[in-house]
Design a protein around this motif. Structure first.
Motif, mmCIF file in Angstrom:
data_model
loop_
_atom_site.group_PDB
_atom_site.id
_atom_site.type_symbol
_atom_site.label_atom_id
_atom_site.label_comp_id
_atom_site.label_asym_id
_atom_site.label_seq_id
_atom_site.Cartn_x
_atom_site.Cartn_y
_atom_site.Cartn_z
ATOM 1 N N UNK A 20 2.538 29.284 21.825
ATOM 2 C CA UNK A 20 1.999 30.387 22.630
ATOM 3 C C UNK A 20 0.468 30.333 22.622
ATOM 4 N N UNK A 21 -0.112 30.113 21.448
ATOM 5 C CA UNK A 21 -1.571 30.040 21.338
ATOM 6 C C UNK A 21 -2.150 28.893 22.139
ATOM 7 N N UNK A 22 -1.488 27.745 22.102
ATOM 8 C CA UNK A 22 -1.946 26.588 22.864
ATOM 9 C C UNK A 22 -1.930 26.893 24.351
ATOM 10 N N UNK A 23 -0.875 27.569 24.810
ATOM 11 C CA UNK A 23 -0.797 27.941 26.221
ATOM 12 C C UNK A 23 -1.927 28.894 26.598
ATOM 13 N N UNK A 24 -2.237 29.835 25.709
ATOM 14 C CA UNK A 24 -3.331 30.781 25.976
ATOM 15 C C UNK A 24 -4.665 30.049 26.039
ATOM 16 N N UNK A 25 -4.923 29.167 25.079
ATOM 17 C CA UNK A 25 -6.193 28.425 25.065
ATOM 18 C C UNK A 25 -6.279 27.499 26.275
ATOM 19 N N UNK A 26 -5.178 26.872 26.639
ATOM 20 C CA UNK A 26 -5.191 26.009 27.829
ATOM 21 C C UNK A 26 -5.527 26.822 29.070
ATOM 22 N N UNK A 42 -19.187 30.546 25.945
ATOM 23 C CA UNK A 42 -17.872 30.341 26.548
ATOM 24 C C UNK A 42 -16.981 29.493 25.648
ATOM 25 N N UNK A 43 -17.547 28.456 25.054
ATOM 26 C CA UNK A 43 -16.768 27.621 24.129
ATOM 27 C C UNK A 43 -16.307 28.452 22.938
ATOM 28 N N UNK A 44 -17.192 29.291 22.434
ATOM 29 C CA UNK A 44 -16.844 30.135 21.293
ATOM 30 C C UNK A 44 -15.679 31.060 21.628
ATOM 31 N N UNK A 45 -15.736 31.707 22.793
ATOM 32 C CA UNK A 45 -14.709 32.682 23.149
ATOM 33 C C UNK A 45 -13.455 32.053 23.750
ATOM 34 N N UNK A 46 -13.565 30.883 24.351
ATOM 35 C CA UNK A 46 -12.410 30.259 24.994
ATOM 36 C C UNK A 46 -11.672 29.286 24.086
ATOM 37 N N UNK A 47 -12.364 28.665 23.153
ATOM 38 C CA UNK A 47 -11.751 27.602 22.359
ATOM 39 C C UNK A 47 -11.841 27.874 20.861
ATOM 40 N N UNK A 48 -13.037 28.127 20.362
ATOM 41 C CA UNK A 48 -13.244 28.188 18.915
ATOM 42 C C UNK A 48 -12.571 29.395 18.257
ATOM 43 N N UNK A 50 -10.282 31.514 19.477
ATOM 44 C CA UNK A 50 -8.815 31.497 19.603
ATOM 45 C C UNK A 50 -8.140 30.529 18.631
ATOM 46 N N UNK A 51 -8.765 29.383 18.362
ATOM 47 C CA UNK A 51 -8.160 28.436 17.425
ATOM 48 C C UNK A 51 -8.146 29.014 16.007
ATOM 49 N N UNK A 52 -9.183 29.724 15.612
ATOM 50 C CA UNK A 52 -9.197 30.378 14.299
ATOM 51 C C UNK A 52 -8.067 31.406 14.230
ATOM 52 N N UNK A 53 -7.928 32.197 15.280
ATOM 53 C CA UNK A 53 -6.879 33.230 15.310
ATOM 54 C C UNK A 53 -5.492 32.595 15.309
ATOM 55 N N UNK A 54 -5.305 31.528 16.061
ATOM 56 C CA UNK A 54 -4.008 30.843 16.094
ATOM 57 C C UNK A 54 -3.668 30.302 14.713
ATOM 58 N N UNK A 55 -4.623 29.686 14.044
ATOM 59 C CA UNK A 55 -4.383 29.152 12.699
ATOM 60 C C UNK A 55 -4.020 30.263 11.730
ATOM 61 N N UNK A 56 -4.743 31.357 11.809
ATOM 62 C CA UNK A 56 -4.464 32.512 10.959
ATOM 63 C C UNK A 56 -3.045 33.026 11.218
ATOM 64 N N UNK A 57 -2.684 33.197 12.479
ATOM 65 C CA UNK A 57 -1.374 33.737 12.822
ATOM 66 C C UNK A 57 -0.234 32.792 12.449
ATOM 67 N N UNK A 58 -0.455 31.476 12.538
ATOM 68 C CA UNK A 58 0.587 30.526 12.140
ATOM 69 C C UNK A 58 0.912 30.685 10.657
ATOM 70 N N UNK A 59 -0.118 30.737 9.836
ATOM 71 C CA UNK A 59 0.095 30.876 8.393
ATOM 72 C C UNK A 59 0.712 32.232 8.081
ATOM 73 N N UNK A 60 0.215 33.255 8.707
ATOM 74 C CA UNK A 60 0.733 34.596 8.463
ATOM 75 C C UNK A 60 2.198 34.713 8.889
#
Length: 136
Positions: A20-26, A42-48, A50-60
């Motif tokens: 789901x996160x990959x689809x959102x970032x894409x 834009x890179x910070x808000x579109x890629x960086x 979201x990747x931190x949040x996705x990693x956090x949510x995967x572990x959680x």
């Protein structure tokens, strides 16, 4: 649910979050032709971020499914396997496309930061069997 099935469910939960996160970032990064052409904010808000949040949510998510802390090695393997694999694959996959070393290192650092924050949260929701009477 016994240990191995709970571990598989934890990995599945983490993989579902990644998908789901990959689809959102894409979707967020669509229209960006090259990472060098995207402005820093834009890179910070579109890629960086979201990747931190996705990693956090995967572990959680994996930690919420597999909460047994009586075997720390197994618990870490369950909650960190999918985030580690997706980070390695994320760095290796764009290698053919010429991603810079700096972008790859940033991706690893962001994934590790998100996973570290997720570990903190997953540890808070985990328990040892003797603390909960063995029910879960």
């Amino acid at each position: 649910m016994n240990g191995p099935l709970r571990a598989l469910a934890g990995w599945f939960a983490a993989a579902a979050i990644w998908l789901v996160g990959f689809a959102v970032v894409a979707n967020l990064s669509s229209g960006v032709a090259n990472e060098r052409t995207i402005p820093a904010f834009d890179r910070l808000t579109r890629i960086d971020l979201p990747w931190v949040v996705i990693s956090l949510l995967m572990v959680l998510a994996a930690g919420l499914v597999y909460r047994d802390l009586t075997r720390p090695g197994r618990w870490l393997a369950v909650v960190l396997l999918v985030p580690a694999l997706t980070t390695v694959l994320g760095v290796a996959a764009p290698a053919a496309g010429g991603t810079s070393l700096t972008a790859g290192l940033l991706y690893i650092v962001e994934g590790a930061a998100g996973a570290g924050l997720g570990l903190f949260g997953a540890r808070l929701v985990g328990h040892r069997e003797e603390q909960q009477g063995g029910y879960l």
